[in-house]
Enzyme design. Structure first.
Site, PDB file in Angstrom:
ATOM      1  N   ASP A   1      27.023 -37.277 -26.859  1.00 34.36           N
ATOM      2  CA  ASP A   1      28.263 -37.703 -26.216  1.00 34.36           C
ATOM      3  C   ASP A   1      28.928 -38.876 -26.953  1.00 34.36           C
ATOM      4  OD1 ASP A   1      30.321 -37.539 -24.428  1.00 34.36           O
ATOM      5  OD2 ASP A   1      29.222 -38.339 -22.714  1.00 34.36           O
TER       6      ASP A   1
ATOM      7  N   LYS B   1      28.487 -35.429 -17.583  1.00 38.36           N
ATOM      8  CA  LYS B   1      29.179 -36.642 -18.047  1.00 38.36           C
ATOM      9  C   LYS B   1      28.725 -37.863 -17.252  1.00 38.36           C
ATOM     10  CE  LYS B   1      32.292 -36.938 -20.614  1.00 38.36           C
ATOM     11  NZ  LYS B   1      32.362 -37.323 -22.050  1.00 38.36           N
TER      12      LYS B   1
ATOM     13  N   LYS C   1      44.145 -41.214 -21.697  1.00 37.81           N
ATOM     14  CA  LYS C   1      43.171 -41.465 -20.635  1.00 37.81           C
ATOM     15  C   LYS C   1      43.320 -42.877 -20.084  1.00 37.81           C
ATOM     16  CE  LYS C   1      38.671 -41.921 -21.536  1.00 37.81           C
ATOM     17  NZ  LYS C   1      37.276 -41.540 -21.841  1.00 37.81           N
TER      18      LYS C   1
ATOM     19  N   LYS D   1      27.115 -42.235 -26.459  1.00 39.70           N
ATOM     20  CA  LYS D   1      26.884 -42.781 -25.116  1.00 39.70           C
ATOM     21  C   LYS D   1      25.430 -42.719 -24.688  1.00 39.70           C
ATOM     22  CE  LYS D   1      31.268 -41.743 -22.715  1.00 39.70           C
ATOM     23  NZ  LYS D   1      31.965 -40.817 -23.615  1.00 39.70           N
TER      24      LYS D   1
END
Length: 461
Positions: free
Chosen positions: A245, A294, A342, A417
């Site tokens: 990620d 996520k 975003k 991540k």
């Protein structure tokens, strides 16, 4: 080769490379814009190499110049997508880049067409089905595996390439269930692919294809592509894998701010993170199972920083999976109107001296794909570099033969991540430590000692 070549990240990255390669300039309301690789750790940041003995000043050099790395302009781009749109049309659909740039670069994008990909509807949101018009035929996962391996070999041969890196930048999948006898060992995973078992995900099939072809595979999404059998298979073939990620915006800030608070002796009590975005990633994440993938990758980012300070947080006991921990909430909502721009809102609620409270609020707005694309470059180029690094043990007793690095490229953690690490080792999420590890490794390859910040000469008479 990108999986998800026709998505926002794939088209944005391809256009970025082509614009830089051909030096295409374009106009916006701010004036004339020139192509660049801002946001790339390799191309736009420096490393402190040492101290100039004559001036006493620090010497900084571009990170990309420390060791011989591939220039992004020299990359050959290809890949797969479940959508058949050529990249000029896919770029228009993404709505990321300025119109004047799109207009000029479209003729260079048009000839690039994604290869047919694989689509298992249970793993991504149902709302993605309308895009799925470019699929490898049949339902046999073994046949899909062989088709992907053939694609990799043909791409490498057709472009006379030294090496290929495969990068997953397609939709977030749901988590795969870890089932003994199915995906717990390399042998079982290969058998599960042969029998087209339901719990073998598209990303795992791509990873296995890459491993068997000796290509590094990087997972830029949060799902558990690297099930235990996949990691074991990579170990057996001494192939390289990395994930999971991309860490581009909110999570990168969180890994910095949480480390700052805990190291400052301030106790975070809760961290609330809210996001909304309108690109196809957001649309796919509107499904519960895909959002859960996520949520897991975003939520684990503070664990090692909290666990490092037993004065603020009680360590875990034998009966607990985790010790004392801040309340941590992650929310992601699909808002079509904002497109790729975003919005991320964070609140850090902390305990300070004598029972006091501190609140830090952060609002972050960014073009998601323009932050992610340079990270794809960095991860791919670093992965290729690390395939060329070998080591050997030298001691009084013996000198071993040179060997490649371990299969899991944990040095890529700075851009990820939920870093994948060697089984049985601790995960490091603190951004400063991740960056420091990368810099020290590059220096070690040059035979340079890692310099600290003691600066003893400046603290003495």
């Amino acid at each position: 080769m990108m999986v998800g070549l026709g998505g926002n990240n794939g088209t944005t990255l391809t256009a970025t490379i082509l614009a830089n390669r051909h030096n295409i300039t374009w106009r916006t309301k701010e004036g004339l814009q020139k192509p660049n690789y801002v946001g790339s750790v390799l191309r736009a940041s420096t490393l402190r190499l040492g101290v100039d003995p004559e001036t006493g000043s620090d010497v900084h050099v571009p990170l990309s110049s420390v060791l011989p790395t591939v220039h992004p302009n020299d990359l050959v781009i290809g890949g797969w997508d479940i959508s058949s749109l050529p990249l000029d049309e896919a770029m228009t659909r993404a709505q990321v880049l300025s119109y004047d740039l799109q207009r000029q670069i479209a003729p260079l994008m048009a000839p690039i067409k994604p290869l047919p990909s694989i689509y298992y509807p249970d793993f991504i949101a149902a709302n993605q089905e309308e895009r799925a018009d470019n699929l490898i035929p049949g339902e046999s996962k073994q046949a899909h595996l062989e088709a992907l391996r053939k694609d990799i070999r043909e791409f490498k041969q057709a472009n006379a390439l030294d090496s290929v890196v495969v990068f997953w930048t397609a939709n977030t999948e749901r988590y795969s269930e870890i089932i003994p006898g199915v995906n717990d060992t390399a042998e079982n995973l290969l058998k599960a692919i042969e029998t087209s078992h339901d719990e073998v995900s598209p990303s795992t099939v791509f990873a296995v294809a890459s491993i068997l072809e000796g290509c590094p595979f990087i997972n830029g999404a949060p799902q558990n592509t690297f099930v235990p059998g996949c990691i074991q298979l990579a170990e057996q073939h001494k192939s390289f894998i990395g994930g999971d990620d991309l860490k581009s915006g909110q999570t990168k800030v969180k890994s910095v701010l949480t480390e700052f608070l805990v190291n400052a002796g301030i106790k975070p009590l809760s961290i609330a993170s809210y996001n909304h975005l309108g690109n196809n990633d957001g649309r796919n994440l509107s499904a519960e199972k895909q959002f859960r993938s996520k949520e897991i990758s975003k939520s684990s980012v503070v664990d090692d920083m909290v666990g490092a300070n037993h004065l603020l947080f009680k360590p875990k006991t034998e009966s607990e999976e985790k010790g004392e921990h801040p309340n941590h909430l992650v929310v992601i909502k699909y808002m079509p109107a904002v497109g790729d721009s975003k919005r991320a809102i964070d609140e850090y609620y902390s305990e300070i001296c004598m029972g006091g409270r501190s609140v830090i609020n952060i609002f972050n707005e960014c073009e998601d794909s323009l932050l992610a694309s340079p990270l794809i470059l960095d991860l791919s180029i670093l992965a290729e570099l690390l395939t060329r690094v070998s080591y050997r043990e030298i001691s009084k007793e013996k000198t071993t033969e040179h060997a490649p690095l371990y299969t899991v490229l944990s040095l890529l953690s700075y851009m990820l991540k939920a870093p994948l690490v060697k089984p049985g080792t601790e995960v490091v999420n603190a951004l400063g430590r991740q960056r420091n590890a990368l810099e020290l490794f590059l220096k070690a390859c040059l035979g340079l000692e890692g310099q600290g910040d003691l600066l003893l000469e400046s603290r003495m008479w």
